[in-house]
Design a protein around this motif. Structure first.
Motif, mmCIF file in Angstrom:
data_model
loop_
_atom_site.group_PDB
_atom_site.id
_atom_site.type_symbol
_atom_site.label_atom_id
_atom_site.label_comp_id
_atom_site.label_asym_id
_atom_site.label_seq_id
_atom_site.Cartn_x
_atom_site.Cartn_y
_atom_site.Cartn_z
ATOM 1 N N ALA A 86 0.818 -1.211 0.000
ATOM 2 C CA ALA A 86 0.000 0.000 0.000
ATOM 3 C C ALA A 86 0.853 1.262 0.000
ATOM 4 O O ALA A 86 0.374 2.349 -0.314
ATOM 5 C CB ALA A 86 -0.931 0.012 1.220
ATOM 6 N N ARG A 87 2.132 1.118 0.331
ATOM 7 C CA ARG A 87 3.049 2.256 0.358
ATOM 8 C C ARG A 87 4.059 2.212 -0.780
ATOM 9 O O ARG A 87 5.085 2.867 -0.742
ATOM 10 C CB ARG A 87 3.777 2.300 1.703
ATOM 11 C CG ARG A 87 2.867 2.806 2.785
ATOM 12 C CD ARG A 87 3.211 2.258 4.147
ATOM 13 N NE ARG A 87 2.267 2.788 5.137
ATOM 14 C CZ ARG A 87 1.029 2.347 5.284
ATOM 15 N NH1 ARG A 87 0.586 1.371 4.529
ATOM 16 N NH2 ARG A 87 0.222 2.876 6.179
ATOM 17 N N GLY A 88 3.772 1.391 -1.779
ATOM 18 C CA GLY A 88 4.617 1.357 -2.967
ATOM 19 C C GLY A 88 5.855 0.510 -2.837
ATOM 20 O O GLY A 88 6.753 0.581 -3.678
ATOM 21 N N ILE A 89 5.941 -0.322 -1.779
ATOM 22 C CA ILE A 89 7.107 -1.177 -1.591
ATOM 23 C C ILE A 89 6.714 -2.611 -1.930
ATOM 24 O O ILE A 89 5.850 -3.191 -1.281
ATOM 25 C CB ILE A 89 7.635 -1.107 -0.142
ATOM 26 C CG1 ILE A 89 7.981 0.343 0.211
ATOM 27 C CG2 ILE A 89 8.849 -1.997 0.035
ATOM 28 C CD1 ILE A 89 8.394 0.529 1.652
ATOM 29 N N THR A 90 7.331 -3.154 -2.959
ATOM 30 C CA THR A 90 6.986 -4.506 -3.401
ATOM 31 C C THR A 90 8.116 -5.469 -3.093
ATOM 32 O O THR A 90 9.232 -5.073 -2.780
ATOM 33 C CB THR A 90 6.706 -4.523 -4.912
ATOM 34 O OG1 THR A 90 7.870 -4.060 -5.606
ATOM 35 C CG2 THR A 90 5.525 -3.636 -5.252
ATOM 36 N N SER A 91 7.806 -6.749 -3.198
ATOM 37 C CA SER A 91 8.792 -7.778 -2.892
ATOM 38 C C SER A 91 8.474 -9.044 -3.666
ATOM 39 O O SER A 91 7.329 -9.267 -4.080
ATOM 40 C CB SER A 91 8.784 -8.079 -1.389
ATOM 41 O OG SER A 91 9.511 -9.257 -1.108
ATOM 42 N N ARG A 92 9.491 -9.869 -3.847
ATOM 43 C CA ARG A 92 9.276 -11.192 -4.425
ATOM 44 C C ARG A 92 8.301 -12.010 -3.594
ATOM 45 O O ARG A 92 7.646 -12.928 -4.096
ATOM 46 C CB ARG A 92 10.612 -11.945 -4.506
ATOM 47 C CG ARG A 92 11.399 -11.710 -5.760
ATOM 48 C CD ARG A 92 12.401 -12.810 -5.970
ATOM 49 N NE ARG A 92 11.775 -14.128 -6.063
ATOM 50 C CZ ARG A 92 12.385 -15.192 -6.550
ATOM 51 N NH1 ARG A 92 13.626 -15.109 -6.972
ATOM 52 N NH2 ARG A 92 11.772 -16.352 -6.604
ATOM 53 N N LEU A 93 8.224 -11.693 -2.306
ATOM 54 C CA LEU A 93 7.341 -12.461 -1.428
ATOM 55 C C LEU A 93 5.894 -12.419 -1.900
ATOM 56 O O LEU A 93 5.135 -13.354 -1.668
ATOM 57 C CB LEU A 93 7.421 -11.910 -0.001
ATOM 58 C CG LEU A 93 8.670 -12.299 0.805
ATOM 59 C CD1 LEU A 93 8.655 -11.600 2.144
ATOM 60 C CD2 LEU A 93 8.751 -13.793 0.978
ATOM 61 N N GLU A 94 5.516 -11.330 -2.546
ATOM 62 C CA GLU A 94 4.150 -11.225 -3.047
ATOM 63 C C GLU A 94 3.841 -12.352 -4.024
ATOM 64 O O GLU A 94 2.712 -12.855 -4.084
ATOM 65 C CB GLU A 94 3.956 -9.866 -3.724
ATOM 66 C CG GLU A 94 2.516 -9.566 -4.078
ATOM 67 C CD GLU A 94 2.348 -8.181 -4.669
ATOM 68 O OE1 GLU A 94 1.284 -7.914 -5.252
ATOM 69 O OE2 GLU A 94 3.286 -7.357 -4.539
ATOM 70 N N GLU A 95 4.858 -12.782 -4.801
ATOM 71 C CA GLU A 95 4.677 -13.864 -5.768
ATOM 72 C C GLU A 95 4.991 -15.233 -5.166
ATOM 73 O O GLU A 95 4.357 -16.226 -5.513
ATOM 74 C CB GLU A 95 5.589 -13.627 -6.976
ATOM 75 C CG GLU A 95 5.317 -12.321 -7.701
ATOM 76 C CD GLU A 95 6.321 -12.080 -8.815
ATOM 77 O OE1 GLU A 95 7.200 -12.944 -9.017
ATOM 78 O OE2 GLU A 95 6.232 -11.043 -9.486
#
Length: 621
Positions: A86-95
């Motif tokens: 929600a704050r624009g920080i993504t990660s491989r963990l999402e996948e």
């Protein structure tokens, strides 16, 4: 990529800390490497928990701690991924996280299926109860479904690829959990054979179970059915307001039905075929969970601060046009589920705000808290003294404070409060102190406008008060009498010694090569030999890293590889090498989690600590 790494490192710190709360979500990542290693290590720890859970299921343990820890960590991680996304920080963990979530659900179904079977099979043996048979069969089917879910998840996990900072490929080792799942599959096959002994009961029987017995409103739930000796069944779904009958044709002794519920509460489900009736399921349907994302912060008293937040359901869907209460003030979310409220304060103040969503007939309520700090102006205080103070005599301290009105100051001497004054701009105060060294400073404790402040520290030496020493010359002498003040003798001696040392230093810098040449060369040679010796030691032990030490200790003491470095310290706190292990752990955490490159002296201390641990272990052997 750095934002992705920051999320993973933050999660690792959260999940390996003794308290799994989330007070701070900040981390310095200026030196983070472009690497999948943090993700790999975190997911490897989850796989280790899953593998241990399968071992405990094989041992028919009823209370599997590792499975609860796995479920808890998956929940926390999923929430954190959502928070940072929600704050624009993504990660491989999402996948990469979904197959681990599915694996956790599968293992939970296996453990629950085993529990249901063993409990009811015991009753079946004693009483030959038809209901016990149907529940035991339900347990077997639930466990088999869990095994299929787990195997599919492990297959996905096995094919995940990661790369370290040097481009080397990393893969998760799934061999052990795959073997355990194969063993569990054979065990549940044996359970089925055990039920075949009661063939008379199973000639005509219907058994049903659900993919989830505690669904949310509108969440899809699958009802699985097994029917023996019948070709058609009716599925009955009964709630407080309605009753529904759904006919099915049975194919290969199976039927399946996907449904959802629009009403909160208990729903009774069973199947019939003529006079034959299945076991009864009770599905407890609840409202859809929600959560609020909002951040606090800091602002100057002359500025506004806006709290930005969003309201979402458990699947991260935004909830629009919902009323949110922020410290008693009501605001509505927009079509993206966002809301905001602006705060202002004319004085220094800290706001602790509760943000509430009370919920409605569909959505569960939720709550979060934020802190907003309004800070004031900086106050500068300066102290000085132009007098030469004498012990026992009153002397003046002057000062300046850049306030726009009189403020209270507290004067400290040698760390203890001595007097209080009020000042604005230039000020002074008088002191009378005993002989010796003294430290003097002033403190302002803060008010509604100014932040707390402390002045500079005055270092004063007060000599012992003494009489004037007079040297009397003959009366006829033309040389005047000299008055020598004994209190200045130490100062004169100090100046003389300082000038002497300065002269020697200048002489050495100017003529050092000629005068001290031999000594300098000898010292340089010794220093060079010692440096080469230390570098040789570092080179000798440079291949020994903390990870190798970690695995050596866990293997030697028969400990789980899922232990954090801090947990390993706790386990080995009574060992003779614990102090060296503490040093090695501190340097490891600073280097790995803090992403800080160790300085040469720190690397030496790190390697020496590891060498000492190995020596102590070998000495015991």
């Amino acid at each position: 990529m750095r934002k992705s790494i920051s999320l993973v490192l933050a999660l690792m710190l959260i999940l390996t800390s003794p308290v799994m709360g989330i007070e701070e979500r900040q981390m310095k990542i200026e030196e983070a490497e472009n690497s999948d290693l943090p993700v790999y290590l975190f997911l490897d720890s989850l796989l280790e928990l899953a593998t241990t859970s399968t071992e405990k299921i094989l041992e028919i343990e009823q209370n599997i701690t590792e499975l609860k820890i796995l479920e808890n960590r998956l929940t926390i991680t999923s929430n954190e991924v959502t928070y940072y996304k929600a704050r624009g920080i993504t990660s491989r963990l999402e996948e990469d996280l979904p197959p681990f979530i599915k694996l956790g659900e599968g293992l939970k179904n296996i453990a629950e299926g085993q529990r249901i079977f063993l409990k009811n099979f015991e009753v079946l043996q004693l009483e030959g109860s038809r209901d016990a048979y149907l529940d035991a069969l339900r347990g077997v089917k639930l466990g088999r479904m869990g095994i299929e879910e787990a195997k599919e998840s492990v297959e996905t996990i096995k094919n995940l690829s990661f790369y370290d900072s040097e481009g080397r490929e990393l893969r998760l080792n799934t061999e052990e959990i795959e073997k355990n799942l194969e063993r569990l599959e054979r065990i549940f096959t044996q359970y089925e054979k055990m039920l075949e002994k009661y063939s008379e009961i199973s000639k005509m029987a219907i058994v049903i179970y659900a993919s989830k017995e505690t669904p949310y409103l509108f969440e899809t739930v699958e009802i699985y059915g097994y029917a023996f000796g019948v070709s058609e069944v009716k599925l009955h779904i009964i709630s407080s307001a309605s009753e529904t009958e759904i006919p099915f044709r049975v194919e290969n002794e199976r039927f399946i039905f996907a449904t959802s519920f629009k009403e909160v509460g208990a729903h009774k489900i069973f199947a019939t075929s003529g006079e034959l009736r299945s076991n009864t399921l009770i599905l407890n349907v609840s409202k859809i969970p929600t959560f609020i994302i909002a951040d606090g912060g800091v602002s100057h008293i002359s500025e506004n601060f806006t709290i930005h937040g969003s309201l979402q359901d458990y699947k991260n869907n935004p909830l629009s046009n919902k009323e949110v209460i922020v410290d008693g003030e009501k605001v509505l979310t927009d079509h993206h589920g966002n809301f905001e409220i602006t705060l202002k304060s004319d004085i220094r103040k800290t706001f602790y705000l509760d943000i509430l969503f009370l919920g409605d007939e569909i959505y569960e309520g939720s709550k979060t808290s934020v802190t907003v700090i309004f800070y004031g102006d900086k106050l500068n205080i300066t102290l000085s003294s132009s007098e030469v103070p004498i012990a026992g005599k009153e002397f003046k301290i002057t000062g300046y404070v850049d306030s726009e009105y009189e403020v209270p100051l507290e004067v400290y001497v040698d760390g203890k409060p001595l007097k209080k004054i009020h000042a604005m701009g230039d000020f002074y105060f008088n002191l009378s102190l005993e002989a010796g060294n003294h430290q003097i400073f002033a403190v302002f404790n803060g008010d509604e406008r100014y932040e707390p402040a402390k002045s500079n520290v005055l270092q004063l030496y007060l000599p012992v008060k003494s009489n004037i020493l007079q040297l009397h010359l003959p009366a006829k002498s033309n040389i005047p009498q000299l008055h020598v003040y004994s209190q200045y003798i130490p100062l004169v001696l100090f100046i003389f010694v300082a000038l002497t040392l300065l002269s020697i230093l200048l002489l050495k810098l100017t003529f050092g090569r000629k005068i001290f040449g031999r000594k300098v060369k000898k010292e340089e040679k010794i220093s060079e030999v010692l440096k080469k010796k230390e570098e040789k030691e570092i080179s000798k032990f440079s291949g020994i890293r903390y990870r190798e030490l970690y695995f050596m200790l866990t293997k030697l003491y028969g400990l789980k590889k899922s232990l954090t470095p801090r947990e390993l310290l706790k386990k080995l706190e009574n060992e003779p090498f614990i102090e060296e292990l503490k040093k090695a752990t501190i340097f490891h955490e600073r280097s790995f989690y803090g992403m800080k490159r160790l300085q040469l002296p720190e690397r030496r201390m790190f390697l020496r600590a590891i060498r000492r641990i190995i020596q102590l272990i070998r000495g015991r052997a």
